[in-house]
Design a protein around this motif. Structure first.
Motif, PDB file in Angstrom:
ATOM      1  N   VAL A 129       0.819  -1.212   0.000  1.00  0.00           N
ATOM      2  CA  VAL A 129       0.000   0.000   0.000  1.00  0.00           C
ATOM      3  C   VAL A 129       0.855   1.266   0.000  1.00  0.00           C
ATOM      4  N   PRO A 131       2.828   2.791  -2.146  1.00  0.00           N
ATOM      5  CA  PRO A 131       2.767   3.735  -3.265  1.00  0.00           C
ATOM      6  C   PRO A 131       1.575   4.691  -3.190  1.00  0.00           C
ATOM      7  N   GLN A 132       0.499   4.309  -2.509  1.00  0.00           N
ATOM      8  CA  GLN A 132      -0.661   5.194  -2.457  1.00  0.00           C
ATOM      9  C   GLN A 132      -0.969   5.687  -1.042  1.00  0.00           C
ATOM     10  N   TRP A 133      -0.007   5.471  -0.106  1.00  0.00           N
ATOM     11  CA  TRP A 133      -0.278   5.833   1.281  1.00  0.00           C
ATOM     12  C   TRP A 133      -0.527   7.326   1.454  1.00  0.00           C
ATOM     13  N   ARG A 134       0.335   8.169   0.906  1.00  0.00           N
ATOM     14  CA  ARG A 134       0.187   9.616   1.098  1.00  0.00           C
ATOM     15  C   ARG A 134      -1.153  10.108   0.531  1.00  0.00           C
ATOM     16  N   ASP A 135      -1.526   9.595  -0.631  1.00  0.00           N
ATOM     17  CA  ASP A 135      -2.783  10.007  -1.250  1.00  0.00           C
ATOM     18  C   ASP A 135      -3.966   9.575  -0.387  1.00  0.00           C
ATOM     19  N   TRP A 136      -3.920   8.342   0.120  1.00  0.00           N
ATOM     20  CA  TRP A 136      -5.023   7.842   0.938  1.00  0.00           C
ATOM     21  C   TRP A 136      -5.082   8.580   2.271  1.00  0.00           C
ATOM     22  N   SER A 139      -6.673  12.014   1.633  1.00  0.00           N
ATOM     23  CA  SER A 139      -8.088  12.021   1.234  1.00  0.00           C
ATOM     24  C   SER A 139      -9.011  11.446   2.296  1.00  0.00           C
ATOM     25  N   ARG A 453      -9.371  -0.098  -4.108  1.00  0.00           N
ATOM     26  CA  ARG A 453      -8.131   0.645  -4.326  1.00  0.00           C
ATOM     27  C   ARG A 453      -6.935  -0.257  -4.617  1.00  0.00           C
ATOM     28  N   LEU A 454      -7.087  -1.552  -4.475  1.00  0.00           N
ATOM     29  CA  LEU A 454      -5.989  -2.482  -4.740  1.00  0.00           C
ATOM     30  C   LEU A 454      -6.362  -3.419  -5.876  1.00  0.00           C
TER      31      LEU A 454
END
Length: 618
Positions: A129, A131-136, A139, A453-454
């Motif tokens: 997860v 690669p998308q941690w900061r975005d998640w 948000s 999301r995955l």
């Protein structure tokens, strides 16, 4: 000469046999050999990944991009058994991929080439997860599932617990070996059963049964007598048998072990493992199914053979649980052995002297105090808190554990330990381990992530395999416990009558009336208690309440305690929150994983009536 595998086949006409070869990264090398040589299994499964193992593997990969997986799986386990597995048609599933399933697959491929073996290797990817941690985080601002607090901005690792469908897809495509990254431990076995019996992905009853099968063997020898309360009854520890499941298409299965091996498979042994680390047994939430194990039935059907049936299932939630870690300062621990009269008192004074001296040195440098300290004298049974009777030790070991935000502060402390050998207590002999090492203080946290999301992927010999994740699940109204809100009111509802103690009753330790096993989930401890005799359930129900357990363990447990009843096996399951000083690699306690919590609870006095068998030693 290249050895080519035979066609995949089912060894037994009425069941599929699965051998559990590993319960954690570091388990014995004898398990795979023992199971393969038994000649009884169709599948060999390995579970390697504890919650914080991923951080260790991530750290290893930062130093060497080709690492990050459980190397022992390749260099030890497969080197010993791969050729025999191919000859017998045994297929292998392992979550040995850690944070680098592709690297693990490549290492297996190189080993097979070296051994002259033709092997089809699949890898499951998509649990990372990061690669998308900061975005998640930006948000959704997710909260830690255990503390309810905001999560740190910087994580070391974040991996979703994937389910069994990718494993099934890999086996359906013809893989001899399936390597995954992070998935729920039980999914390794459930994926095998989904493939072997071609269960529909929405057959919740069978998915729950298959998940229970995986849960029983995911900890290796814990299903065959390991850690059993009545340990004296478990024969031949050096040759303890690793578990074998004989699984049937209806979801029932038999737990057993190789003939002639040590250990014991009995209803009490399997009961202890059934309750291990499951929280609410009616709402055990997995990515593929929500399980209800409260009415599971166990039956001894032969020597070292236990039939398991009765698991119930419902649709899962629409989220994956993500296990994450982050660095919060530094930690170290020091050990010193001290011999002589009043050894424990000398050990305690030595630890306090070290802390006082080093605190003064920290202050001189303008550095803050320690974040946390923990002084323990091994052998004093300090884990029992106010319930212990301190023995008079002639030999004691001081254990001093500390955390600090600066690594340099702990380097300073480490230099001061050796001075105790000539400065203070007579009989101080040192630890023999040299200067204490210093390591990052890794904390564990967890959060929910929508399954949408995955996108898990399956590669067979580096080629993509079609994967349909049929059911994404429904939203759950109680994400912390993974149960519907309407069920929360039922938590303390007794499953049967209560028998309050009378004035003429006599106290015995809970051990005389029950078996117990405990473990961890982050900072929570799970303690399963099984009545030795169902006739004792009414008196246990009246006295072994959540309030009684919370009071008895108040020196260890900082949060609430919840009791769940498990009528099918005559048991209670206790979830103790904030019980492990942070848990895992962050805890400074000698038992950071809560393995001893059950043993402590077994000392709790329980009142029994006159003439009770426990008063007669029976």
């Amino acid at each position: 000469m290249t050895i080519t595998r035979p066609a995949h086949r089912q060894r037994h006409p009425d069941h599929v046999a699965i051998g559990g070869a590993s319960g954690f990264w570091g388990d014995s090398s004898v398990g795979p050999v023992q199971l393969v040589q038994s000649g009884r299994i169709d599948y060999l499964v390995f579970d390697y990944l504890a919650e914080l193992t991923m951080s260790l593997l991530a750290g290893a990969r930062l130093k060497n991009p080709d690492s990050g997986y459980a190397g022992d799986f390749v260099s030890v386990a497969l080197r010993q058994v791969l050729a025999d597995c191919l000859r017998q048609g045994i297929r292998i599933v392992a979550n040995a991929g850690g944070v680098n399933p592709a690297g693990c697959a490549q290492a297996v491929r190189a080993l097979a080439q070296e051994l002259g073996l033709n092997v089809k290797i699949a890898q499951v990817q998509g649990d990372d997860v990061m690669p998308q941690w900061r975005d998640w985080q930006a948000s959704a601002a997710p909260l830690d599932l255990q503390t309810g607090q905001p999560l740190p901005e910087r994580l070391s690792t974040a991996n979703a617990y994937l389910g069994a469908l990718p494993i099934q897809a890999a086996l359906d495509a013809g893989a001899d070996i399936v390597i995954t990254g992070r998935c729920v431990d039980s999914a390794i076995t459930l994926g095998v059963l989904l493939h072997a019996f071609q269960w529909p992905s929405d057959d919740w009853q069978r998915l729950a049964a298959g998940s229970l099968a995986g849960h029983i063997i995911e900890c290796g020898c814990q299903a065959t007598g390991g850690l059993f309360t009545d340990w004296r009854e478990v024969p031949d520890w050096p040759h303890i048998g690793y578990p074998i499941l004989e699984c049937h298409a209806d979801g029932s299965f038999i737990v057993t072990k190789p003939e002639g091996s040590g250990g014991r498979v009995s209803v009490p042994v399997v009961s202890e493992q059934l309750l291990y680390e499951i929280g609410d047994p009616r709402h055990y939430l997995l990515p593929d199914v929500r399980c209800d194990f409260s009415q599971v039935q166990l039956q001894q059907v032969g020597p070292d053979r236990v039939l398991v049936q009765g698991a119930q299932g419902r649709p899962p939630s629409d989220s994956y649980k993500v296990s994450a870690t982050y660095v919060d300062g530094w930690r170290t621990q020091a050990l010193l052995t001290i011999v002589g009269f009043d050894a424990a008192a000398k050990a305690e004074r030595t630890a306090q002297a070290i802390l006082t001296r080093t605190r003064e040195l920290l202050a001189q440098r303008g550095w803050p105090d320690y974040s946390a300290t923990h002084v323990q004298v091994l052998g004093l049974a300090q884990c029992l808190g106010p319930h212990r009777s301190a023995p008079d030790l002639f030999e004691a070991t001081m254990r001093l554990a500390v955390r600090h935000p600066r690594k340099e502060a702990l380097e300073l402390l480490a230099r001061e330990i050796a001075a105790a050998g000539t400065s203070w207590a007579p009989g101080t002999t040192g630890s023999g381990g040299g200067r204490p090492g210093i390591s990052p203080n890794l904390r564990h946290c967890a959060f929910l992530l929508p399954k949408t999301r995955l996108q898990p992927q399956v590669l067979l010999d580096d080629q993509p395999v079609p994967l349909a994740l049929a059911c994404q699940g429904a939203a759950t109204s109680h994400p912390l416990a993974g149960m519907p809100a309407e069920a929360a009111a039922e938590l303390e509802t007794p499953a049967g009558p209560e028998l309050p103690p009378q004035a003429d009753w006599t106290a015995v330790p809970l051990l005389a009336l029950a078996w117990a096993r405990s473990g961890d989930k982050g900072d929570h401890s799970n303690i399963g208690v099984i009545a030795r005799q169902h006739a004792d359930l009414p008196l246990l129900r009246a006295q072994l309440t959540a309030q009684a357990v919370a009071q008895y363990l108040a020196h260890l447990v900082q949060g609430p305690v919840t009791r769940y009843e498990v009528p099918g096996i005559g048991a209670f399951n206790f979830l103790c929150q904030q019980a492990l000083d942070g848990g895992g690699m962050s805890s400074l306690r000698g038992d950071p994983l809560g393995k001893g919590m059950g043993q402590i609870l077994l000392t709790l006095p329980i009142l029994v009536p006159p003439g009770h068998a426990a008063l007669k030693g029976g």
